[in-house]
Design a protein around this motif. Structure first.
Motif, PDB file in Angstrom:
ATOM      1  N   ASP A 184       8.602  29.262  21.289  1.00  0.00           N
ATOM      2  CA  ASP A 184       7.664  28.457  22.070  1.00  0.00           C
ATOM      3  C   ASP A 184       8.388  27.650  23.139  1.00  0.00           C
ATOM      4  N   LEU A 185       9.193  28.350  23.942  1.00  0.00           N
ATOM      5  CA  LEU A 185       9.951  27.733  25.014  1.00  0.00           C
ATOM      6  C   LEU A 185       9.388  28.162  26.368  1.00  0.00           C
ATOM      7  N   THR A 186       9.757  27.426  27.416  1.00  0.00           N
ATOM      8  CA  THR A 186       9.355  27.773  28.767  1.00  0.00           C
ATOM      9  C   THR A 186      10.542  27.651  29.713  1.00  0.00           C
ATOM     10  N   VAL A 187      10.419  28.322  30.847  1.00  0.00           N
ATOM     11  CA  VAL A 187      11.401  28.244  31.925  1.00  0.00           C
ATOM     12  C   VAL A 187      10.730  27.534  33.090  1.00  0.00           C
ATOM     13  N   LEU A 188      11.346  26.468  33.568  1.00  0.00           N
ATOM     14  CA  LEU A 188      10.816  25.699  34.689  1.00  0.00           C
ATOM     15  C   LEU A 188      11.584  26.091  35.942  1.00  0.00           C
ATOM     16  N   ALA A 189      10.862  26.331  37.056  1.00  0.00           N
ATOM     17  CA  ALA A 189      11.530  26.765  38.288  1.00  0.00           C
ATOM     18  C   ALA A 189      10.867  26.126  39.500  1.00  0.00           C
ATOM     19  N   TYR A 190      11.687  25.887  40.537  1.00  0.00           N
ATOM     20  CA  TYR A 190      11.201  25.228  41.749  1.00  0.00           C
ATOM     21  C   TYR A 190      11.751  25.924  42.994  1.00  0.00           C
ATOM     22  N   VAL A 215       7.267  29.036  34.472  1.00  0.00           N
ATOM     23  CA  VAL A 215       6.441  28.053  35.173  1.00  0.00           C
ATOM     24  C   VAL A 215       7.098  27.784  36.529  1.00  0.00           C
ATOM     25  N   GLY A 216       6.622  28.468  37.551  1.00  0.00           N
ATOM     26  CA  GLY A 216       7.190  28.326  38.881  1.00  0.00           C
ATOM     27  C   GLY A 216       6.376  27.372  39.734  1.00  0.00           C
ATOM     28  N   LYS A 217       7.052  26.440  40.372  1.00  0.00           N
ATOM     29  CA  LYS A 217       6.382  25.436  41.197  1.00  0.00           C
ATOM     30  C   LYS A 217       6.919  25.516  42.624  1.00  0.00           C
ATOM     31  N   VAL A 218       6.004  25.393  43.581  1.00  0.00           N
ATOM     32  CA  VAL A 218       6.341  25.550  44.992  1.00  0.00           C
ATOM     33  C   VAL A 218       5.948  24.294  45.752  1.00  0.00           C
ATOM     34  N   LEU A 219       6.886  23.740  46.507  1.00  0.00           N
ATOM     35  CA  LEU A 219       6.633  22.549  47.310  1.00  0.00           C
ATOM     36  C   LEU A 219       6.534  22.930  48.788  1.00  0.00           C
ATOM     37  N   PRO A 220       5.716  22.213  49.554  1.00  0.00           N
ATOM     38  CA  PRO A 220       5.616  22.504  50.984  1.00  0.00           C
ATOM     39  C   PRO A 220       6.908  22.149  51.705  1.00  0.00           C
ATOM     40  N   ASN A 238      17.220  25.247  56.496  1.00  0.00           N
ATOM     41  CA  ASN A 238      15.843  25.372  56.020  1.00  0.00           C
ATOM     42  C   ASN A 238      15.669  24.496  54.791  1.00  0.00           C
ATOM     43  N   PRO A 239      14.446  24.071  54.484  1.00  0.00           N
ATOM     44  CA  PRO A 239      14.215  23.378  53.209  1.00  0.00           C
ATOM     45  C   PRO A 239      14.678  24.267  52.060  1.00  0.00           C
ATOM     46  N   HIS A 240      15.525  23.726  51.201  1.00  0.00           N
ATOM     47  CA  HIS A 240      16.126  24.572  50.170  1.00  0.00           C
ATOM     48  C   HIS A 240      16.468  23.784  48.902  1.00  0.00           C
ATOM     49  N   SER A 241      17.280  22.755  49.036  1.00  0.00           N
ATOM     50  CA  SER A 241      17.857  22.075  47.868  1.00  0.00           C
ATOM     51  C   SER A 241      16.967  20.923  47.414  1.00  0.00           C
ATOM     52  N   MET A 242      16.020  21.251  46.568  1.00  0.00           N
ATOM     53  CA  MET A 242      14.919  20.348  46.255  1.00  0.00           C
ATOM     54  C   MET A 242      15.345  19.060  45.565  1.00  0.00           C
ATOM     55  N   VAL A 243      16.296  19.134  44.638  1.00  0.00           N
ATOM     56  CA  VAL A 243      16.656  17.928  43.881  1.00  0.00           C
ATOM     57  C   VAL A 243      17.987  17.337  44.337  1.00  0.00           C
ATOM     58  N   THR A 244      18.529  17.864  45.426  1.00  0.00           N
ATOM     59  CA  THR A 244      19.812  17.344  45.921  1.00  0.00           C
ATOM     60  C   THR A 244      19.696  17.001  47.404  1.00  0.00           C
ATOM     61  N   ALA A 245      20.211  17.861  48.270  1.00  0.00           N
ATOM     62  CA  ALA A 245      20.317  17.522  49.689  1.00  0.00           C
ATOM     63  C   ALA A 245      18.973  17.312  50.366  1.00  0.00           C
ATOM     64  N   HIS A 246      17.940  18.017  49.946  1.00  0.00           N
ATOM     65  CA  HIS A 246      16.640  17.907  50.601  1.00  0.00           C
ATOM     66  C   HIS A 246      15.653  17.028  49.834  1.00  0.00           C
ATOM     67  N   LEU A 247      16.146  16.315  48.827  1.00  0.00           N
ATOM     68  CA  LEU A 247      15.283  15.384  48.098  1.00  0.00           C
ATOM     69  C   LEU A 247      15.068  14.114  48.924  1.00  0.00           C
ATOM     70  N   VAL A 248      13.820  13.673  48.981  1.00  0.00           N
ATOM     71  CA  VAL A 248      13.480  12.398  49.614  1.00  0.00           C
ATOM     72  C   VAL A 248      13.412  11.355  48.510  1.00  0.00           C
ATOM     73  N   ASP A 249      14.378  10.470  48.473  1.00  0.00           N
ATOM     74  CA  ASP A 249      14.494   9.517  47.370  1.00  0.00           C
ATOM     75  C   ASP A 249      13.563   8.331  47.586  1.00  0.00           C
ATOM     76  N   GLU A 250      12.277   8.610  47.498  1.00  0.00           N
ATOM     77  CA  GLU A 250      11.248   7.584  47.629  1.00  0.00           C
ATOM     78  C   GLU A 250      10.178   7.836  46.573  1.00  0.00           C
ATOM     79  N   ALA A 251       9.690   6.766  45.975  1.00  0.00           N
ATOM     80  CA  ALA A 251       8.657   6.896  44.952  1.00  0.00           C
ATOM     81  C   ALA A 251       7.450   7.643  45.512  1.00  0.00           C
ATOM     82  N   GLY A 252       6.982   8.641  44.768  1.00  0.00           N
ATOM     83  CA  GLY A 252       5.801   9.388  45.152  1.00  0.00           C
ATOM     84  C   GLY A 252       6.054  10.579  46.039  1.00  0.00           C
TER      85      GLY A 252
END
Length: 278
Positions: A184-190, A215-220, A238-252
């Motif tokens: 009962d495991l899942t794979v999370l992907a972005y 579980v694949g998730k797509v951001l604009p 191009n937008p690529h590194s969602m949780v590192t270089a291209h992350l916007v460190d702002e709440a919400g």
């Protein structure tokens, strides 16, 4: 966590730098925190200040974070010239299979052993792993190590020249799917919607192979941070590194929400026993 500059080399002084040898292959691994283990595999071209920042977020969420140095200079701000040199070297290295279809990189075997060792050291129900870009697919292949129970694929980019394929062979995908269903495991992907290195076809291939367990998730694309390092500005472009270089460190912000979802995924999988005991 104190604010650190993303435009200056990170000394990584709050990590314990270990030399870990597995099957006669020695690598530097940066370790910090307490709690169950989470392995943060860096994106190309190495453990940048952005990757280190994400690792600290994992640490501060209640985990022992292990960051193996797989390529590049640990802590360095990615420059264009150095980044391209690291990338080209990795593409021809015997450790990686940047263009191979249905053939995981040999480095994955080393990483599986690292996961087993980290689990033995840190305890808990299992190990979390996140791969990014060049290492994104590795997180899935590491599911063949029984201790890995919380895999996250951030913009998995291999094989580079086949956007509709994966680097996991049919037997590996079937073994992973069987394990996901049995436990009962899942794979999370972005991924970002317009990311040329991780296109919709790749997520479709994973979804076909793993079913609802993927579980694949797509951001604009407009959710990406436009101000980043020279390598990402001029080489990735191009937008690529969602949780590192291209992350916007702002709440919400959508990328911060994605980061928090990943941290919560680790908590639910790796801290569940601890929470239920309290």
């Amino acid at each position: 966590m104190p604010n650190r500059s993303m435009t200056e080399d990170d000394p990584l002084e709050d990590f314990d730098r270990r030399t870990i040898t597995i099957d006669a292959v020695a690598k530097s691994v940066y370790v910090a925190g307490t709690g169950p283990a989470v392995i943060v595999m860096p994106e190309m071209p190495g453990i940048s200040p952005h990757v280190a920042r994400f690792a600290r977020w994992v640490r501060d969420a209640g985990f022992t974070v292990f960051v193996p140095s797989l390529f590049g200079r640990a802590g360095a701000v990615p420059t264009v010239d150095e980044g391209l040199t690291v990338f080209k070297r990795a593409c021809v290295s015997a450790e990686f299979r940047a263009l191979a279809v249905d053939e995981p990189s040999p480095a994955v075997r080393w990483l599986r052993s690292l996961a087993a060792s980290a689990h033995e050291e840190c305890g808990g129900p299992g190990v979390g792993v996140i791969g990014m870009c060049f290492t994104g697919n590795f997180a899935l292949s590491m599911m063949l190590e029984p201790s890995v129970i919380a895999p996250v694929l951030a913009h998995p980019s291999l094989p580079l020249d086949r956007p509709d394929e994966t680097d996991s062979g049919p037997e590996e995908l079937e073994a992973v799917r069987s394990r996901l269903e049995a436990e009962d495991l899942t794979v999370l992907a972005y991924r970002f919607q317009g990311d040329p290195f991780c296109r919709a076809q790749r997520f479709a291939a994973y979804s076909k192979a793993l079913g609802e367990r993927f579980v694949g998730k797509v951001l604009p694309d407009e959710a990406a941070n436009a101000t980043t390092s020279p390598f990402f500005e001029h080489v990735i472009a191009n937008p690529h590194s969602m949780v590192t270089a291209h992350l916007v460190d702002e709440a919400g912000s959508p990328t911060t929400v994605a980061r928090d979802e990943i941290l919560q995924f680790f908590r639910e999988r790796l801290l569940a026993e601890r929470t239920s005991d309290q």
